[in-house]
Write a protein that holds these residues in place. Structure first.
Motif, PDB file in Angstrom:
ATOM      1  N   ASP A  91      28.419  42.521  47.864  1.00 56.03           N
ATOM      2  CA  ASP A  91      27.874  42.123  46.566  1.00 56.03           C
ATOM      3  C   ASP A  91      27.137  43.263  45.870  1.00 56.03           C
ATOM      4  O   ASP A  91      26.205  43.058  45.095  1.00 56.03           O
ATOM      5  CB  ASP A  91      26.947  40.911  46.708  1.00 56.03           C
ATOM      6  CG  ASP A  91      25.773  41.184  47.638  1.00 56.03           C
ATOM      7  OD1 ASP A  91      25.725  42.270  48.239  1.00 56.03           O
ATOM      8  OD2 ASP A  91      24.900  40.287  47.760  1.00 56.03           O
ATOM      9  N   ASP A  92      27.600  44.486  46.129  1.00 59.56           N
ATOM     10  CA  ASP A  92      27.054  45.638  45.425  1.00 59.56           C
ATOM     11  C   ASP A  92      27.244  45.445  43.921  1.00 59.56           C
ATOM     12  O   ASP A  92      28.326  45.030  43.472  1.00 59.56           O
ATOM     13  CB  ASP A  92      27.784  46.911  45.881  1.00 59.56           C
ATOM     14  CG  ASP A  92      27.270  48.142  45.153  1.00 59.56           C
ATOM     15  OD1 ASP A  92      26.284  48.727  45.606  1.00 59.56           O
ATOM     16  OD2 ASP A  92      27.879  48.502  44.115  1.00 59.56           O
ATOM     17  N   GLY A  94      27.865  47.410  41.551  1.00 57.30           N
ATOM     18  CA  GLY A  94      29.024  48.120  41.018  1.00 57.30           C
ATOM     19  C   GLY A  94      30.319  47.380  41.276  1.00 57.30           C
ATOM     20  O   GLY A  94      31.218  47.351  40.428  1.00 57.30           O
ATOM     21  N   VAL A  95      30.439  46.765  42.438  1.00 55.47           N
ATOM     22  CA  VAL A  95      31.634  45.983  42.768  1.00 55.47           C
ATOM     23  C   VAL A  95      31.713  44.759  41.879  1.00 55.47           C
ATOM     24  O   VAL A  95      32.775  44.422  41.337  1.00 55.47           O
ATOM     25  CB  VAL A  95      31.615  45.575  44.254  1.00 55.47           C
ATOM     26  CG1 VAL A  95      32.783  44.654  44.571  1.00 55.47           C
ATOM     27  CG2 VAL A  95      31.663  46.803  45.150  1.00 55.47           C
ATOM     28  N   VAL A  96      30.585  44.059  41.719  1.00 57.24           N
ATOM     29  CA  VAL A  96      30.551  42.866  40.870  1.00 57.24           C
ATOM     30  C   VAL A  96      30.978  43.214  39.449  1.00 57.24           C
ATOM     31  O   VAL A  96      31.828  42.547  38.849  1.00 57.24           O
ATOM     32  CB  VAL A  96      29.139  42.237  40.859  1.00 57.24           C
ATOM     33  CG1 VAL A  96      29.104  41.034  39.917  1.00 57.24           C
ATOM     34  CG2 VAL A  96      28.721  41.830  42.269  1.00 57.24           C
ATOM     35  N   ARG A  97      30.408  44.275  38.948  1.00 52.68           N
ATOM     36  CA  ARG A  97      30.712  44.681  37.575  1.00 52.68           C
ATOM     37  C   ARG A  97      32.188  45.038  37.415  1.00 52.68           C
ATOM     38  O   ARG A  97      32.833  44.659  36.442  1.00 52.68           O
ATOM     39  CB  ARG A  97      29.833  45.870  37.195  1.00 52.68           C
ATOM     40  CG  ARG A  97      30.075  46.382  35.793  1.00 52.68           C
ATOM     41  CD  ARG A  97      29.036  47.405  35.408  1.00 52.68           C
ATOM     42  NE  ARG A  97      29.254  47.869  34.043  1.00 52.68           N
ATOM     43  CZ  ARG A  97      28.327  48.487  33.323  1.00 52.68           C
ATOM     44  NH1 ARG A  97      27.130  48.693  33.828  1.00 52.68           N
ATOM     45  NH2 ARG A  97      28.596  48.896  32.110  1.00 52.68           N
ATOM     46  N   GLY A 106      34.330  35.305  37.587  1.00 51.97           N
ATOM     47  CA  GLY A 106      33.145  35.083  38.390  1.00 51.97           C
ATOM     48  C   GLY A 106      33.171  35.933  39.633  1.00 51.97           C
ATOM     49  O   GLY A 106      34.220  36.460  40.031  1.00 51.97           O
ATOM     50  N   PHE A 107      32.010  36.059  40.251  1.00 50.73           N
ATOM     51  CA  PHE A 107      31.883  36.781  41.519  1.00 50.73           C
ATOM     52  C   PHE A 107      30.909  36.007  42.391  1.00 50.73           C
ATOM     53  O   PHE A 107      29.744  35.818  42.024  1.00 50.73           O
ATOM     54  CB  PHE A 107      31.371  38.196  41.292  1.00 50.73           C
ATOM     55  CG  PHE A 107      31.339  39.019  42.559  1.00 50.73           C
ATOM     56  CD1 PHE A 107      32.347  39.933  42.827  1.00 50.73           C
ATOM     57  CD2 PHE A 107      30.307  38.875  43.484  1.00 50.73           C
ATOM     58  CE1 PHE A 107      32.323  40.688  43.998  1.00 50.73           C
ATOM     59  CE2 PHE A 107      30.275  39.624  44.651  1.00 50.73           C
ATOM     60  CZ  PHE A 107      31.290  40.528  44.914  1.00 50.73           C
ATOM     61  N   MET A 108      31.392  35.541  43.547  1.00 50.30           N
ATOM     62  CA  MET A 108      30.575  34.727  44.434  1.00 50.30           C
ATOM     63  C   MET A 108      30.365  35.440  45.769  1.00 50.30           C
ATOM     64  O   MET A 108      31.316  35.609  46.538  1.00 50.30           O
ATOM     65  CB  MET A 108      31.249  33.365  44.665  1.00 50.30           C
ATOM     66  CG  MET A 108      30.435  32.426  45.546  1.00 50.30           C
ATOM     67  SD  MET A 108      31.058  30.734  45.462  1.00 50.30           S
ATOM     68  CE  MET A 108      32.700  30.949  46.198  1.00 50.30           C
ATOM     69  N   ALA A 213      38.631  51.518  41.688  1.00 53.65           N
ATOM     70  CA  ALA A 213      38.617  50.211  42.324  1.00 53.65           C
ATOM     71  C   ALA A 213      37.301  49.872  43.010  1.00 53.65           C
ATOM     72  O   ALA A 213      37.174  48.793  43.558  1.00 53.65           O
ATOM     73  CB  ALA A 213      39.768  50.100  43.329  1.00 53.65           C
ATOM     74  N   ALA A 214      36.345  50.765  43.016  1.00 56.08           N
ATOM     75  CA  ALA A 214      35.011  50.497  43.564  1.00 56.08           C
ATOM     76  C   ALA A 214      35.052  50.148  45.046  1.00 56.08           C
ATOM     77  O   ALA A 214      34.418  50.782  45.861  1.00 56.08           O
ATOM     78  CB  ALA A 214      34.312  49.395  42.776  1.00 56.08           C
ATOM     79  N   THR A 215      35.802  49.117  45.408  1.00 52.13           N
ATOM     80  CA  THR A 215      35.911  48.728  46.808  1.00 52.13           C
ATOM     81  C   THR A 215      36.979  49.534  47.511  1.00 52.13           C
ATOM     82  O   THR A 215      37.110  49.465  48.723  1.00 52.13           O
ATOM     83  CB  THR A 215      36.261  47.249  46.919  1.00 52.13           C
ATOM     84  OG1 THR A 215      37.423  46.986  46.147  1.00 52.13           O
ATOM     85  CG2 THR A 215      35.129  46.393  46.422  1.00 52.13           C
ATOM     86  N   GLY A 216      37.783  50.267  46.753  1.00 60.12           N
ATOM     87  CA  GLY A 216      38.670  51.260  47.340  1.00 60.12           C
ATOM     88  C   GLY A 216      40.098  50.855  47.602  1.00 60.12           C
ATOM     89  O   GLY A 216      40.365  49.982  48.393  1.00 60.12           O
ATOM     90  N   TRP A 217      41.031  51.475  46.916  1.00 55.63           N
ATOM     91  CA  TRP A 217      42.419  51.497  47.363  1.00 55.63           C
ATOM     92  C   TRP A 217      42.520  52.800  48.118  1.00 55.63           C
ATOM     93  O   TRP A 217      42.802  53.834  47.534  1.00 55.63           O
ATOM     94  CB  TRP A 217      43.389  51.521  46.193  1.00 55.63           C
ATOM     95  CG  TRP A 217      43.559  50.253  45.463  1.00 55.63           C
ATOM     96  CD1 TRP A 217      42.942  49.075  45.688  1.00 55.63           C
ATOM     97  CD2 TRP A 217      44.432  50.031  44.346  1.00 55.63           C
ATOM     98  NE1 TRP A 217      43.350  48.136  44.786  1.00 55.63           N
ATOM     99  CE2 TRP A 217      44.265  48.693  43.951  1.00 55.63           C
ATOM    100  CE3 TRP A 217      45.331  50.840  43.645  1.00 55.63           C
ATOM    101  CZ2 TRP A 217      44.978  48.138  42.892  1.00 55.63           C
ATOM    102  CZ3 TRP A 217      46.024  50.284  42.589  1.00 55.63           C
ATOM    103  CH2 TRP A 217      45.857  48.951  42.221  1.00 55.63           C
ATOM    104  N   SER A 218      42.239  52.819  49.374  1.00 60.71           N
ATOM    105  CA  SER A 218      42.192  54.077  50.113  1.00 60.71           C
ATOM    106  C   SER A 218      43.587  54.521  50.507  1.00 60.71           C
ATOM    107  O   SER A 218      44.250  53.835  51.281  1.00 60.71           O
ATOM    108  CB  SER A 218      41.343  53.913  51.373  1.00 60.71           C
ATOM    109  OG  SER A 218      40.029  53.553  51.032  1.00 60.71           O
ATOM    110  N   PRO A 219      44.064  55.635  49.985  1.00 55.34           N
ATOM    111  CA  PRO A 219      45.401  56.102  50.329  1.00 55.34           C
ATOM    112  C   PRO A 219      45.494  56.465  51.800  1.00 55.34           C
ATOM    113  O   PRO A 219      44.557  57.004  52.376  1.00 55.34           O
ATOM    114  CB  PRO A 219      45.600  57.338  49.447  1.00 55.34           C
ATOM    115  CG  PRO A 219      44.210  57.790  49.120  1.00 55.34           C
ATOM    116  CD  PRO A 219      43.360  56.555  49.070  1.00 55.34           C
TER     117      PRO A 219
END
Length: 230
Positions: A91-92, A94-97, A106-108, A213-219
């Motif tokens: 729930d960082d 930056g991730v929510v935003r 929404g973000f829960m 993607a903030a949470t990361g699409w890590s190649p």
């Protein structure tokens, strides 16, 4: 869409215990609600493709077939009429935003108690945007971020799927097999992705997506991927 008195909610999460807890909370707080469950993103898309009428999708950011915001991006492109609420243990702010910027209503956080979860879900079903208290959206995006989001959201659903697979390090022939299309079709999609994202290689496309993607699409080892659309 189902009627207002009996909404249909699709819970998309790969943890059975969390799905069960959320199901119990919603069943208790929202009597008559029809609940569907999916443990992978592939199950989500199959349900929607076969006509499941979801009024709301509760989408976990980390489940099989999904990396970061790729699942949200795909759903907003392919099923724009179905509201999506992200459910995540991260729930960082930056991730929510970023989730809201990519079209979530929404973000829960998974740390909410059952009553709070029900309130959050009902708020989104009522047409509101629900985020945890204290999230500041007043700062606005920098120009580079805004432009990148705009470019990513211009991708078609199939192009999003190809980009997701590129981020996993798959080659054209592997992507063609997974999507049941020709390699020529995959090459055309990759070329279109590079053009829309204004980058010169598939590695750059994946890196760009992972940054936004903030949470990361890590190649998966970008250096080992093909460096051109061919």
């Amino acid at each position: 869409m189902s009627n207002e008195t009996s909404p249909c909610i699709l819970i998309a999460d790969d943890h059975p215990l969390f799905r069960g807890a959320l199901r119990q909370a919603l069943t208790s707080a929202l009597p008559g609600t029809k609940l569907l469950e999916a443990g992978s993103f592939d199950e989500v898309t199959k349900m929607l493709a076969t006509g499941s009428e979801a009024d709301l999708i509760l989408l976990d950011l980390t489940m099989p077939g999904v990396q970061g915001l790729s699942g949200l991006l795909f759903l907003r492109a392919d099923y724009p009429q179905v509201p999506v609420m992200v459910v995540s243990a991260n729930d960082d702010p930056g991730v929510v935003r970023r989730c809201i910027e990519f079209g979530a209503l929404g973000f829960m956080p998974k740390t909410l108690d059952a009553d709070q979860m029900a309130v959050a879900v009902q708020s989104v079903l009522d047409g509101n945007v629900w985020v945890p208290a204290g999230i500041d959206f007043s700062g606005g995006q920098d120009n580079e971020t805004a432009e990148t989001i705009k470019r990513l959201m211009s991708l078609t659903p199939q192009q999003v799927r190809v980009l997701m697979m590129l981020s996993e390090g798959l080659l054209n022939k592997q992507i063609a097999y997974e999507l049941s299309v020709s390699e020529a079709t995959v090459k055309a999609h990759v070329s279109a992705i590079l053009q829309k994202l204004d980058v010169d290689s598939r590695t750059q496309a994946v890196i760009l997506a992972s940054k936004i993607a903030a949470t990361g699409w890590s190649p998966q080892d970008p250096a080992s991927q093909q460096t051109s659309a061919a």
